[in-house]
Scaffold this motif. Structure first.
Motif, PDB file in Angstrom:
ATOM      1  N   SER A  77       0.830  -1.216   0.000  1.00  0.00           N
ATOM      2  CA  SER A  77       0.000   0.000   0.000  1.00  0.00           C
ATOM      3  C   SER A  77       0.860   1.260   0.000  1.00  0.00           C
ATOM      4  O   SER A  77       2.081   1.220   0.225  1.00  0.00           O
ATOM      5  CB  SER A  77      -0.914   0.009   1.219  1.00  0.00           C
ATOM      6  OG  SER A  77      -0.146   0.114   2.409  1.00  0.00           O
ATOM      7  N   ALA A  78       0.197   2.388  -0.228  1.00  0.00           N
ATOM      8  CA  ALA A  78       0.891   3.673  -0.174  1.00  0.00           C
ATOM      9  C   ALA A  78       1.487   3.905   1.206  1.00  0.00           C
ATOM     10  O   ALA A  78       2.583   4.460   1.344  1.00  0.00           O
ATOM     11  CB  ALA A  78      -0.083   4.797  -0.527  1.00  0.00           C
ATOM     12  N   ALA A  79       0.776   3.481   2.250  1.00  0.00           N
ATOM     13  CA  ALA A  79       1.273   3.648   3.611  1.00  0.00           C
ATOM     14  C   ALA A  79       2.542   2.840   3.848  1.00  0.00           C
ATOM     15  O   ALA A  79       3.509   3.344   4.441  1.00  0.00           O
ATOM     16  CB  ALA A  79       0.192   3.231   4.604  1.00  0.00           C
ATOM     17  N   GLU A  80       2.560   1.589   3.399  1.00  0.00           N
ATOM     18  CA  GLU A  80       3.751   0.764   3.591  1.00  0.00           C
ATOM     19  C   GLU A  80       4.943   1.339   2.828  1.00  0.00           C
ATOM     20  O   GLU A  80       6.066   1.398   3.358  1.00  0.00           O
ATOM     21  CB  GLU A  80       3.485  -0.674   3.134  1.00  0.00           C
ATOM     22  CG  GLU A  80       4.667  -1.589   3.420  1.00  0.00           C
ATOM     23  CD  GLU A  80       4.575  -2.933   2.710  1.00  0.00           C
ATOM     24  OE1 GLU A  80       4.737  -3.957   3.387  1.00  0.00           O
ATOM     25  OE2 GLU A  80       4.360  -2.940   1.485  1.00  0.00           O
ATOM     26  N   LYS A  81       4.706   1.781   1.597  1.00  0.00           N
ATOM     27  CA  LYS A  81       5.795   2.352   0.800  1.00  0.00           C
ATOM     28  C   LYS A  81       6.363   3.610   1.445  1.00  0.00           C
ATOM     29  O   LYS A  81       7.551   3.911   1.287  1.00  0.00           O
ATOM     30  CB  LYS A  81       5.283   2.669  -0.609  1.00  0.00           C
ATOM     31  CG  LYS A  81       4.907   1.440  -1.422  1.00  0.00           C
ATOM     32  CD  LYS A  81       4.270   1.828  -2.751  1.00  0.00           C
ATOM     33  CE  LYS A  81       3.802   0.600  -3.520  1.00  0.00           C
ATOM     34  NZ  LYS A  81       3.088   0.974  -4.775  1.00  0.00           N
ATOM     35  N   LYS A 121       2.487  -0.460  11.737  1.00  0.00           N
ATOM     36  CA  LYS A 121       1.507  -0.823  12.738  1.00  0.00           C
ATOM     37  C   LYS A 121       1.989  -0.329  14.095  1.00  0.00           C
ATOM     38  O   LYS A 121       3.156  -0.511  14.451  1.00  0.00           O
ATOM     39  CB  LYS A 121       1.319  -2.340  12.751  1.00  0.00           C
ATOM     40  CG  LYS A 121       0.345  -2.828  13.812  1.00  0.00           C
ATOM     41  CD  LYS A 121       0.210  -4.343  13.787  1.00  0.00           C
ATOM     42  CE  LYS A 121      -0.751  -4.833  14.861  1.00  0.00           C
ATOM     43  NZ  LYS A 121      -0.906  -6.312  14.843  1.00  0.00           N
ATOM     44  N   GLY A 122       1.108   0.299  14.852  1.00  0.00           N
ATOM     45  CA  GLY A 122       1.482   0.860  16.141  1.00  0.00           C
ATOM     46  C   GLY A 122       1.695   2.356  16.098  1.00  0.00           C
ATOM     47  O   GLY A 122       1.720   3.010  17.156  1.00  0.00           O
ATOM     48  N   ASP A 123       1.857   2.922  14.886  1.00  0.00           N
ATOM     49  CA  ASP A 123       1.942   4.384  14.768  1.00  0.00           C
ATOM     50  C   ASP A 123       0.603   5.008  15.150  1.00  0.00           C
ATOM     51  O   ASP A 123      -0.458   4.383  15.013  1.00  0.00           O
ATOM     52  CB  ASP A 123       2.302   4.798  13.339  1.00  0.00           C
ATOM     53  CG  ASP A 123       3.757   4.497  12.991  1.00  0.00           C
ATOM     54  OD1 ASP A 123       4.538   4.241  13.920  1.00  0.00           O
ATOM     55  OD2 ASP A 123       4.098   4.520  11.790  1.00  0.00           O
ATOM     56  N   VAL A 124       0.649   6.251  15.600  1.00  0.00           N
ATOM     57  CA  VAL A 124      -0.560   7.013  15.894  1.00  0.00           C
ATOM     58  C   VAL A 124      -0.574   8.245  15.007  1.00  0.00           C
ATOM     59  O   VAL A 124       0.350   9.064  15.067  1.00  0.00           O
ATOM     60  CB  VAL A 124      -0.632   7.433  17.372  1.00  0.00           C
ATOM     61  CG1 VAL A 124      -1.892   8.269  17.624  1.00  0.00           C
ATOM     62  CG2 VAL A 124      -0.633   6.213  18.273  1.00  0.00           C
ATOM     63  N   ILE A 125      -1.574   8.356  14.139  1.00  0.00           N
ATOM     64  CA  ILE A 125      -1.675   9.500  13.227  1.00  0.00           C
ATOM     65  C   ILE A 125      -2.233  10.691  13.992  1.00  0.00           C
ATOM     66  O   ILE A 125      -3.359  10.642  14.506  1.00  0.00           O
ATOM     67  CB  ILE A 125      -2.579   9.163  12.021  1.00  0.00           C
ATOM     68  CG1 ILE A 125      -1.997   7.992  11.239  1.00  0.00           C
ATOM     69  CG2 ILE A 125      -2.727  10.378  11.115  1.00  0.00           C
ATOM     70  CD1 ILE A 125      -2.882   7.524  10.103  1.00  0.00           C
ATOM     71  N   LEU A 126      -1.457  11.760  14.049  1.00  0.00           N
ATOM     72  CA  LEU A 126      -1.857  12.965  14.774  1.00  0.00           C
ATOM     73  C   LEU A 126      -2.473  14.010  13.861  1.00  0.00           C
ATOM     74  O   LEU A 126      -3.394  14.730  14.263  1.00  0.00           O
ATOM     75  CB  LEU A 126      -0.649  13.562  15.500  1.00  0.00           C
ATOM     76  CG  LEU A 126       0.069  12.633  16.494  1.00  0.00           C
ATOM     77  CD1 LEU A 126       1.283  13.336  17.077  1.00  0.00           C
ATOM     78  CD2 LEU A 126      -0.879  12.179  17.590  1.00  0.00           C
ATOM     79  N   SER A 127      -1.965  14.115  12.623  1.00  0.00           N
ATOM     80  CA  SER A 127      -2.522  15.094  11.682  1.00  0.00           C
ATOM     81  C   SER A 127      -2.293  14.632  10.260  1.00  0.00           C
ATOM     82  O   SER A 127      -1.376  13.850   9.977  1.00  0.00           O
ATOM     83  CB  SER A 127      -1.900  16.480  11.887  1.00  0.00           C
ATOM     84  OG  SER A 127      -0.563  16.510  11.418  1.00  0.00           O
ATOM     85  N   ILE A 128      -3.155  15.109   9.348  1.00  0.00           N
ATOM     86  CA  ILE A 128      -3.056  14.828   7.919  1.00  0.00           C
ATOM     87  C   ILE A 128      -3.137  16.153   7.178  1.00  0.00           C
ATOM     88  O   ILE A 128      -4.129  16.887   7.307  1.00  0.00           O
ATOM     89  CB  ILE A 128      -4.182  13.888   7.451  1.00  0.00           C
ATOM     90  CG1 ILE A 128      -4.139  12.563   8.219  1.00  0.00           C
ATOM     91  CG2 ILE A 128      -4.087  13.635   5.946  1.00  0.00           C
ATOM     92  CD1 ILE A 128      -5.280  11.617   7.891  1.00  0.00           C
ATOM     93  N   ASP A 129      -2.087  16.459   6.431  1.00  0.00           N
ATOM     94  CA  ASP A 129      -2.016  17.729   5.690  1.00  0.00           C
ATOM     95  C   ASP A 129      -2.348  18.924   6.585  1.00  0.00           C
ATOM     96  O   ASP A 129      -3.078  19.837   6.196  1.00  0.00           O
ATOM     97  CB  ASP A 129      -2.961  17.704   4.476  1.00  0.00           C
ATOM     98  CG  ASP A 129      -2.412  16.877   3.335  1.00  0.00           C
ATOM     99  OD1 ASP A 129      -1.190  16.640   3.311  1.00  0.00           O
ATOM    100  OD2 ASP A 129      -3.193  16.459   2.471  1.00  0.00           O
ATOM    101  N   GLY A 130      -1.818  18.904   7.800  1.00  0.00           N
ATOM    102  CA  GLY A 130      -2.009  20.013   8.718  1.00  0.00           C
ATOM    103  C   GLY A 130      -3.323  20.018   9.466  1.00  0.00           C
ATOM    104  O   GLY A 130      -3.566  20.915  10.281  1.00  0.00           O
TER     105      GLY A 130
END
Length: 510
Positions: free
Chosen positions: A285-289, A294-303
């Motif tokens: 996937s785009a995320a893996e590339k 796994k285990g990361d915590v997404i805090l923000s997307i594009d600000g």
């Protein structure tokens, strides 16, 4: 035999939604019920009826099709000879016909582009010799995106050709799954009292005479219509008109909320912050590339800060689910910037979004118009695992389907390194070759005659070379269980099955 799964009709229940819904806002007052269009000559040249004949494949008996059915909708003309409708109208369609609102003109049509995940499709004429069908028509312009409280007009055309408008206020705006479960896109929820006299599988929705979206479902009890949002429609019309439609992109992750205090403490997240826990990253996937783990915590997307329920604040629409920042606001090939917390420390990650073709997945989520692969050998029935196969176990398939097959669907990373498709023994026809095996079913095949099974093609190839004693050895995933099949007896049975009406013994299309 497994029960069949029927697609829902338009005027039935509401759709799947993320667990946390947007707080509804009172909509502007609207006129009750449908009313005749004041200027029908201005709107009728911009719409056409669509009639389709659809016939899906039988997942339990993959050599045959289910009984055909018909659907009818009202499509919007959005370009020169281009009609916008829902993907449901194109799914498993064996024939598509366009019809003028007055019923005087008919023309066969074809699918130009389809996105089953967004539930949108573009249609065009099958033969340009029928170009006269579009004489006198006028494509609809796409409107500016509305806001909560704005009024939208749902267009219907009665059987006599008279157009009706039902005005309704936008009660809320959310990211909703309206066709395929788990595929979420920006949707307007419109409060309007519809009538079923001119019912249709989908309807154009207007704002000030311009196209604002497509109605995909209507809940008659609550009088709520789900409408695919203007931004999603506009992007699909623009990109779908090209010859090579890439589709709406995805990041390729599974997420979990972080609203549980103990979970936040474990993740070392502050009490006043947000964040989404990455529970799985799809292989390739785009995320893996991009290096997301796994285990990361997404805090923000594009600000845009993501709260612990997965929502952000959109400047135009207000509070929306995070997936809109990827699937609605971006195109395939666009970059998305993430701030994640890993091991208690913030990190910046940039991902280039893409759309993986469903046929490249270990367990395809859908296979509209594609015949299922299978092999019948001596009465043993082998199939490739797909989500439609799992769904054939009934409405409660997630608890009724065999646990080993559900494990493949839920944890594909455990199987992706060893095969392209999971092949399993789905059922057994009692024959002289299968004596003693009648109760076997839903067993994953790993080897046949010592050869690894990667997909249906390798299975069919492996059966061409039995052992010297004339026996086929079939090995299953379940505790290395073996089954032996006599080649001469099974070959005789196969010939008898064909004589008794089985149309073919195998299919292994890409």
């Amino acid at each position: 035999m497994r029960p069949h799964l029927l697609l829902p009709l338009l005027f039935l229940s509401a759709c799947d939604r993320p667990q946390a819904a947007v707080e509804p806002v009172a909509a502007a007052p609207v006129a009750p019920g449908p009313v005749p269009v004041a200027n029908p000559d201005e709107i009728l040249p911009s719409v056409v009826r669509i009639n389709t004949t659809q016939q899906s494949w039988d997942q339990a008996e993959p050599w045959q099709k289910n009984t055909p059915g018909k659907r009818r909708s009202l499509g919007a003309i959005v370009g020169n000879g281009i009609i916008l409708t829902t993907a449901e109208m194109a799914a498993d369609a064996t024939y598509i016909e366009l019809e003028s609102p007055d019923g005087k003109k008919l023309a066969p049509a074809k699918t130009i582009a389809v996105d089953y995940e967004a539930n949108l499709a573009l249609l065009g004429l099958t033969d340009e010799s029928n170009a006269k069908f579009f004489e006198g028509t006028k494509p609809l312009e796409i409107s500016a995106p509305p806001k909560i409280g704005d009024t939208l007009d749902i267009l219907q055309v009665e059987e006599n050709g008279s157009p009706l408008i039902t005005s309704g206020g936008i009660q809320s705006i959310d990211v909703v799954s309206n066709f395929l479960p788990g595929q979420f896109f920006l949707t307007y929820e419109v409060k309007a009292s519809m009538q079923s006299a001119a019912s249709s599988f989908s309807l154009p929705v207007l704002r000030d005479g311009k196209l604002a979206g497509l109605l995909t479902s209507y809940d008659s009890k609550d009088q709520i219509s789900d409408v695919v949002a203007t931004e999603i429609v506009a992007r699909f019309v623009k990109e779908g008109s090209d010859a090579d439609y890439a589709g709406f992109p995805s990041l390729g992750i599974s997420i979990s909320r972080t609203d549980d205090p103990n979970f936040r403490l474990f993740l070392k997240l502050p009490d006043d912050g947000g964040g989404l826990y990455v529970s799985n990253v799809r292989v390739g996937s785009a995320a893996e590339k991009a290096g997301l783990k796994k285990g990361d915590v997404i805090l923000s997307i594009d600000g845009n800060d993501i709260d612990r329920l997965g929502y952000f604040v959109d400047k135009h629409y207000g509070r929306l689910y995070w997936s809109h920042l990827v699937r609605g606001a971006k195109a395939s090939g666009d970059k998305v910037d993430l701030v994640v917390q890993r091991d208690g420390q913030p990190q910046n990650i940039s991902a280039v979004l893409d759309r993986r073709d469903e046929v490249s997945q270990l367990v395809p989520a859908y296979a509209f118009g594609k015949a299922p692969n299978f092999l019948v050998k001596g009465g043993l029935i082998f199939q490739e695992l797909t989500k439609p196969v799992l769904e054939s176990f009934g409405n409660e398939w997630q608890s009724r389907a065999p646990l080993n097959l559900l494990d493949v669907y839920e944890n594909p990373e455990k199987y992706e390194s060893r095969c392209r498709r999971v092949v399993f023994l789905s059922n057994v026809i009692p024959t002289p070759a299968t004596v003693g095996y009648e109760s076997l079913q839903s067993m994953i095949v790993t080897k046949v005659n010592g050869k690894d099974i990667k997909d249906m093609k390798t299975l069919i190839e492996a059966f061409k070379t039995p052992a010297a004693d004339g026996l086929h050895s079939i090995e299953f995933d379940e505790e290395k269980f073996h089954v032996y099949l006599d080649e001469s007896i099974s070959d005789t049975v196969d010939k008898q099955l064909l004589q008794r009406g089985l149309p073919k013994l195998s299919r292994a299309d890409d």
